[in-house]
Each structure stands twice: as structure tokens, then as C-alpha cells.
Design a protein around this motif. Sequence first.
Motif, PDB file in Angstrom:
ATOM      1  N   SER A   1       0.816  -1.219   0.000  1.00 45.06           N
ATOM      2  CA  SER A   1       0.000   0.000   0.000  1.00 45.06           C
ATOM      3  C   SER A   1       0.852   1.272   0.000  1.00 45.06           C
ATOM      4  O   SER A   1       0.310   2.373   0.102  1.00 45.06           O
ATOM      5  N   PHE A   2       2.164   1.141  -0.127  1.00 43.13           N
ATOM      6  CA  PHE A   2       3.054   2.304  -0.039  1.00 43.13           C
ATOM      7  C   PHE A   2       2.660   3.409  -1.022  1.00 43.13           C
ATOM      8  O   PHE A   2       2.459   4.565  -0.630  1.00 43.13           O
ATOM      9  N   ILE A   3       2.546   3.082  -2.295  1.00 38.66           N
ATOM     10  CA  ILE A   3       2.203   4.103  -3.286  1.00 38.66           C
ATOM     11  C   ILE A   3       0.788   4.619  -3.032  1.00 38.66           C
ATOM     12  O   ILE A   3       0.531   5.832  -3.112  1.00 38.66           O
ATOM     13  N   HIS A   4      -0.126   3.720  -2.712  1.00 35.77           N
ATOM     14  CA  HIS A   4      -1.506   4.135  -2.425  1.00 35.77           C
ATOM     15  C   HIS A   4      -1.553   5.151  -1.285  1.00 35.77           C
ATOM     16  O   HIS A   4      -2.323   6.124  -1.338  1.00 35.77           O
ATOM     17  N   ASN A   5      -0.735   4.940  -0.253  1.00 31.11           N
ATOM     18  CA  ASN A   5      -0.726   5.867   0.878  1.00 31.11           C
ATOM     19  C   ASN A   5      -0.261   7.259   0.452  1.00 31.11           C
ATOM     20  O   ASN A   5      -0.783   8.271   0.936  1.00 31.11           O
ATOM     21  N   LEU A   6       0.717   7.317  -0.440  1.00 27.71           N
ATOM     22  CA  LEU A   6       1.162   8.611  -0.965  1.00 27.71           C
ATOM     23  C   LEU A   6       0.077   9.246  -1.821  1.00 27.71           C
ATOM     24  O   LEU A   6      -0.143  10.462  -1.769  1.00 27.71           O
ATOM     25  N   VAL A   7      -0.586   8.429  -2.611  1.00 29.59           N
ATOM     26  CA  VAL A   7      -1.664   8.934  -3.467  1.00 29.59           C
ATOM     27  C   VAL A   7      -2.788   9.527  -2.617  1.00 29.59           C
ATOM     28  O   VAL A   7      -3.351  10.582  -2.951  1.00 29.59           O
TER      29      VAL A   7
ATOM     30  N   SER B   1      -3.276  11.470  -9.435  1.00 30.29           N
ATOM     31  CA  SER B   1      -2.208  11.323  -8.441  1.00 30.29           C
ATOM     32  C   SER B   1      -1.602   9.928  -8.487  1.00 30.29           C
ATOM     33  O   SER B   1      -0.389   9.752  -8.352  1.00 30.29           O
ATOM     34  N   SER B   2      -2.452   8.926  -8.683  1.00 31.37           N
ATOM     35  CA  SER B   2      -1.969   7.551  -8.784  1.00 31.37           C
ATOM     36  C   SER B   2      -1.051   7.386  -9.991  1.00 31.37           C
ATOM     37  O   SER B   2       0.005   6.744  -9.911  1.00 31.37           O
ATOM     38  N   GLY B   3      -1.447   7.983 -11.107  1.00 32.02           N
ATOM     39  CA  GLY B   3      -0.603   7.922 -12.298  1.00 32.02           C
ATOM     40  C   GLY B   3       0.749   8.567 -12.060  1.00 32.02           C
ATOM     41  O   GLY B   3       1.787   8.026 -12.475  1.00 32.02           O
ATOM     42  N   MET B   4       0.757   9.689 -11.365  1.00 28.54           N
ATOM     43  CA  MET B   4       1.999  10.408 -11.120  1.00 28.54           C
ATOM     44  C   MET B   4       2.957   9.610 -10.250  1.00 28.54           C
ATOM     45  O   MET B   4       4.129   9.421 -10.592  1.00 28.54           O
ATOM     46  N   PHE B   5       2.473   9.112  -9.094  1.00 28.84           N
ATOM     47  CA  PHE B   5       3.363   8.398  -8.186  1.00 28.84           C
ATOM     48  C   PHE B   5       3.776   7.038  -8.736  1.00 28.84           C
ATOM     49  O   PHE B   5       4.916   6.610  -8.566  1.00 28.84           O
ATOM     50  N   SER B   6       2.854   6.360  -9.403  1.00 25.61           N
ATOM     51  CA  SER B   6       3.212   5.075 -10.012  1.00 25.61           C
ATOM     52  C   SER B   6       4.301   5.272 -11.052  1.00 25.61           C
ATOM     53  O   SER B   6       5.261   4.481 -11.124  1.00 25.61           O
ATOM     54  N   ALA B   7       4.175   6.317 -11.849  1.00 25.00           N
ATOM     55  CA  ALA B   7       5.180   6.609 -12.867  1.00 25.00           C
ATOM     56  C   ALA B   7       6.512   7.000 -12.230  1.00 25.00           C
ATOM     57  O   ALA B   7       7.581   6.554 -12.669  1.00 25.00           O
TER      58      ALA B   7
END
Length: 206
Positions: free
Chosen positions: A124-130, A163-169
Motif C-alpha cells: 500500500s506504499f504508493i496508495h498511501n502517498l496517493v 495522483s496515482s498515475g503520477m506516483f506510479s510513474a
Amino acid sequence: MTGNEETKAKIEKAALDEFMEKGFANASLRQIVKNAGLTTGAFYKYFSTKEDLFASLVEPYANKIYSIYDVTLQNFQTLSSSEQQNAMTRVSTDSITQMLNYIYEHYDNFKLLLCKADGTEFTSFIHNLVERETQSTLKFIEDMRKSGTEIPQLDKDFIHMVSSGMFSAMFEIVVHDMKKSVAIERVKKLKMFYTGGWEKLFGISF
């Protein structure tokens, strides 16, 4: 370094190698203990479970990234709406630069966090940032409207998607093992892309 610290470091080194090769789910705790040159009983003096051991290798590093984001946001939200608009590019650049530098200082830990954590809570690391980014964007929109700046209606789910697209990228730099110099340039372009997109959606310039 004390004897206990040396033993703990030995376990973590053996664990990092095992997790890196097999991922958390397929890693063998028995093999980790064997490679560390310990008995199972000795291992349990330091870690209670395989999950606890994996957490020791990734949780402090995930928390540091959260901290960089949270401190940046706290400082940003002390600014007036006009100051926020003018400072947006500088503040986001500074935050991302801090994150990149920290990631490359602890690259193996982030490789585990982003690529080897299936079966753990750390997926959930990226999700938490999103989630953080989504909430801060909604707050920015609210503050701008209160100050008299018209911002088109953008719903929470859409902001979450962007936001999800940005952090995932952004974290593709680790997934694809990019050299730091290459990562810096690509993230810089990524940031330009998303800044331009937000400017278009908001109808303002940063």
C-alpha cells in the motif's frame, strides 16, 4: 558495533539477499537463518516473524518518504493562497529532489519495498502517498476558491486517478533500475507533464 548489533545486521543482510531473490512470499525464513549462520532460536531473539524481519528492511524507509511529503505539505499550507500558487513548482521540485536523493541512498530497501513486498502490508506504499496527494490537492482547490480564484469542479476520484498515475510513474525509476542521473531527468520531465496538466485543469499558472 556491539555483538547484538552485529548479529542483527547479519540477519538483515541475509534477509535482504533472500527477499531480493525470491520476494517476501517465497522467501524462506529457514534459509535466511542458515545464511546468517544462526540457529532458529537465536533468530527469534531479534525478530518475531518473517513479516517483522521484512518490515525492518522497508518500514523506516517508507516512513521517511511519508515524512518528506508531510513536512513539505505542512510548510506549504502555512502560505497564503497566492503564495501557494507562486511556490507550487519550487516546493514540489524540492520535495521530489529530497525523495530521489533518499531513494538512491537506500536503493536496495526501496527495491524490496516496491518490487518484493507482495504478501505484506507494504504493497500500500504508493496508495498511501496517493491518498496524501489527493487530500492535499482537494485542500488546495478549497483554499484557492476561498481566496476568490475560480477552480473548475474536479471530483475526488478523478484527482486520485491523476495522483496515482503520477506516483506510479515516478517509482518506475526503481522498478526499472534506472541510474540516478537518468531518473533525475525523467522525473523532471514527468513533473513538467503533470504540472502542465494541472495548470490546464485548474485554469491557473504555477
